[in-house]
Design a protein around this motif. Sequence first.
Motif, PDB file in Angstrom:
ATOM      1  N   PHE A   1      -9.683   4.795   4.169  1.00  0.00           N
ATOM      2  CA  PHE A   1      -9.534   6.106   4.669  1.00  0.00           C
ATOM      3  C   PHE A   1      -8.152   6.450   4.935  1.00  0.00           C
ATOM      4  O   PHE A   1      -7.099   5.297   4.548  1.00  0.00           O
ATOM      5  N   PRO A   2      -7.544   7.599   5.053  1.00  0.00           N
ATOM      6  CA  PRO A   2      -6.129   7.864   5.018  1.00  0.00           C
ATOM      7  C   PRO A   2      -5.487   6.991   6.250  1.00  0.00           C
ATOM      8  O   PRO A   2      -5.885   6.642   7.281  1.00  0.00           O
ATOM      9  N   THR A   3      -4.047   6.693   5.638  1.00  0.00           N
ATOM     10  CA  THR A   3      -3.187   5.974   6.787  1.00  0.00           C
ATOM     11  C   THR A   3      -2.030   6.377   6.771  1.00  0.00           C
ATOM     12  O   THR A   3      -1.678   7.161   5.657  1.00  0.00           O
ATOM     13  N   PRO A   4      -1.003   6.553   7.762  1.00  0.00           N
ATOM     14  CA  PRO A   4       0.116   7.079   7.615  1.00  0.00           C
ATOM     15  C   PRO A   4       0.898   6.365   6.561  1.00  0.00           C
ATOM     16  O   PRO A   4       1.732   7.316   5.872  1.00  0.00           O
ATOM     17  N   LEU A   5       0.935   5.043   6.268  1.00  0.00           N
ATOM     18  CA  LEU A   5       1.812   4.345   5.428  1.00  0.00           C
ATOM     19  C   LEU A   5       1.431   5.023   3.857  1.00  0.00           C
ATOM     20  O   LEU A   5       2.115   5.210   3.044  1.00  0.00           O
TER      21      LEU A   5
ATOM     22  N   ALA B   1      -0.892  11.185  12.055  1.00  0.00           N
ATOM     23  CA  ALA B   1      -2.350  11.229  11.841  1.00  0.00           C
ATOM     24  C   ALA B   1      -2.808  12.083  12.897  1.00  0.00           C
ATOM     25  O   ALA B   1      -2.266  12.021  13.822  1.00  0.00           O
TER      26      ALA B   1
ATOM     27  N   PHE C   1     -10.405  12.790   9.867  1.00  0.00           N
ATOM     28  CA  PHE C   1      -9.193  12.125  10.254  1.00  0.00           C
ATOM     29  C   PHE C   1      -8.094  12.545   9.187  1.00  0.00           C
ATOM     30  O   PHE C   1      -8.246  12.315   7.961  1.00  0.00           O
TER      31      PHE C   1
ATOM     32  N   VAL D   1       0.556  -1.375  -0.059  1.00  0.00           N
ATOM     33  CA  VAL D   1      -0.024  -0.103   0.073  1.00  0.00           C
ATOM     34  C   VAL D   1       0.813   1.072   0.159  1.00  0.00           C
ATOM     35  O   VAL D   1       0.293   2.604  -0.167  1.00  0.00           O
TER      36      VAL D   1
END
Lengths: 378, 378
Positions: free
Chosen positions: B324-328, B287, B356, B20
């Motif tokens: 949804f958004p993720t740090p990765l 995040a 978020f 991802v």
Amino acid sequence: MAATFTQPHAHGRLFSTSPVAKPTRKLLSPFTVRMSLQENGPSVAVVGVTGAVGQEFLSVLTDRDFPYRSIKMLASKRSAGKQMTFEGRNYTVEELTADSFDGVDIALFSAGGSISKQFGPAAVEKGTIVVDNSSAFRMVDGVPLVIPEVNPQAMHGIKVGMGKGALIANPNCSTIICLMAATPLHQRAKVLRMVVSTYQAASGAGAAAMEELELQTREVLEGKPPTCNIFSQQYAFNLFSHNAPVQPNGYNEEEMKLVKETRKIWSDLDVKVTATCIRVPVMRAHAESVNLQFEKPLDEDTAREILKNAAGVVVIDDRASNHFPTPLEVSNKDDVAVGRIRQDLSQEGNHGLDIFVCGDQIRKGAALNAIQIAEMLL
Amino acid sequence: MAATFTQPHAHGRLFSTSPVAKPTRKLLSPFTVRMSLQENGPSVAVVGVTGAVGQEFLSVLTDRDFPYRSIKMLASKRSAGKQMTFEGRNYTVEELTADSFDGVDIALFSAGGSISKQFGPAAVEKGTIVVDNSSAFRMVDGVPLVIPEVNPQAMHGIKVGMGKGALIANPNCSTIICLMAATPLHQRAKVLRMVVSTYQAASGAGAAAMEELELQTREVLEGKPPTCNIFSQQYAFNLFSHNAPVQPNGYNEEEMKLVKETRKIWSDLDVKVTATCIRVPVMRAHAESVNLQFEKPLDEDTAREILKNAAGVVVIDDRASNHFPTPLEVSNKDDVAVGRIRQDLSQEGNHGLDIFVCGDQIRKGAALNAIQIAEMLL
């Protein structure tokens, strides 16, 4: 889900070497014969005994010297026939069927909502009191939703020996951990609104999720693609919105549990709650950042004193050494830890507080709370 | 701090195999001769070039074809003399001294607040425009605190060639990432109050902290005690309150940056902000869970459209697939990602939203924002 019968805390081994993880649970050899085997104790069944929470049920029963006359180990057909040792006796895991509850006084369920729906009412028909860790019956009218330190009155006289079965629901882990800290403050100053952001551990998705986090972490460190079976995306060194389905209002089911269960547990349909639930790469304890808005003013020193005196709560709030609750420090612990207690700068007249709460998801968030409920049945 | 000159993204290798993580940055050989070396470009100095942000400064300069006539690589005495290659040329890292800024038009500082305090004003005296990533001057009256997409007007005509030096402050990473998403909504409906809970990556504490997280994770997986040099406690499979010092009001300095910098950037002394800042075991992207209270009603569909059209923002808000958004997913990306956009159930009349936000801490949270500021100087 992998069963680890003789090593119920195999999944905790990642933390066994930690200088800050200090499990206080009494560690007993499986060969210890406990006094808890008592002629006049209730007959108990553990449903979902091979899962993470099922295994913790057994640990907590031992730790708390829970008295029982007999205990049945129940699981799906897949696990039936497996051998396990508990408190010095050998048991065979039995397949869960409608007949499993003949003569059972208390059944501790943690096998998912569909199993609870399928077998819970049947057990109640047979006179069993079901303490259900799933979400199946939590919001059903007439089913008590209980945190023993918060709303014991909701049990309204349900006891073993009253001649009939009953359903009692264990709240969601995030709700339990949040309300353990928020309730004593609510009782003093009345919470009008609560904004919660969670930092949730792998354990909430079961033992297999904990294994996947460990596996993925090893894979990523070795430069391999991470195995994604339980979750749809990389969990190691990442975080993501809770995997519960998202409702049309944009909240996921985990968040709505915090909204709805708080109202029911507090018997307060007016309390306003919003929540954002996030999974973080932590094994077995949840953390929650909680912003509180009160009807009456409440200063932080008073709040800290209230929390220091609250049952099941420990205050870790050392500003000078920057020592506050962490998931690791509460892992395998009974108490919910609260810290970062401070007056909310964004609210006037001491009507707001920010707090940070950590609690063991498997223990107080699930198994311990259920067994505390079971203790109230005796 | 460990220097990784020829592999500026060595610390990102944990994620290079992720299905991802899709870095979109243009990857250039160090032997590529760029057009950005231009006779009429400014002379540039990078202060703290061996740190995580310093290395990212170089990457971003390349990615954005930033024009320069010359570039000086500056660091502490300890790193002086080291060799590095940048855009096909060899450089020797020079020791930072008061004389380093002779003839330098733009200095990009990221070497900590004390270095900025010691050398920033001296550079300005020599006619250099300093873009400072530290907190040293952010709240000083007259020093613009700038997010180019948010408050470019704060630069009020500061340009290379105006014949004098100036100080411009880069906001704190958490503030930049939060306000990239909150500002377009603020401009429409005016934010009255904001409750922020952060999930902050290791990178905010520098390259050594990223290395410690990786080392600790390996150690814990091997059953060894974790090495705690940068942080006072276990970070692997854990999280903790941000390590910034806690003030008498109970907020730590990281949280107060969100409170104070928001007011300055928005030129709004009345906006109410509270924050809880937490470090999570993630490498390089932050995040933030942000609850917003508006003066005017703002429905979630309008908010989503506003955010889709906002510069530097990407909306990732797929409820059906729980994406949804993720740090990765934002690591090594320029844009700040926002999702979980929903009407806050705890506020009436569409006066509240939960969102978020995720953003690369080293990139938009630090180096990219600073170089966007530098671009405005040309």
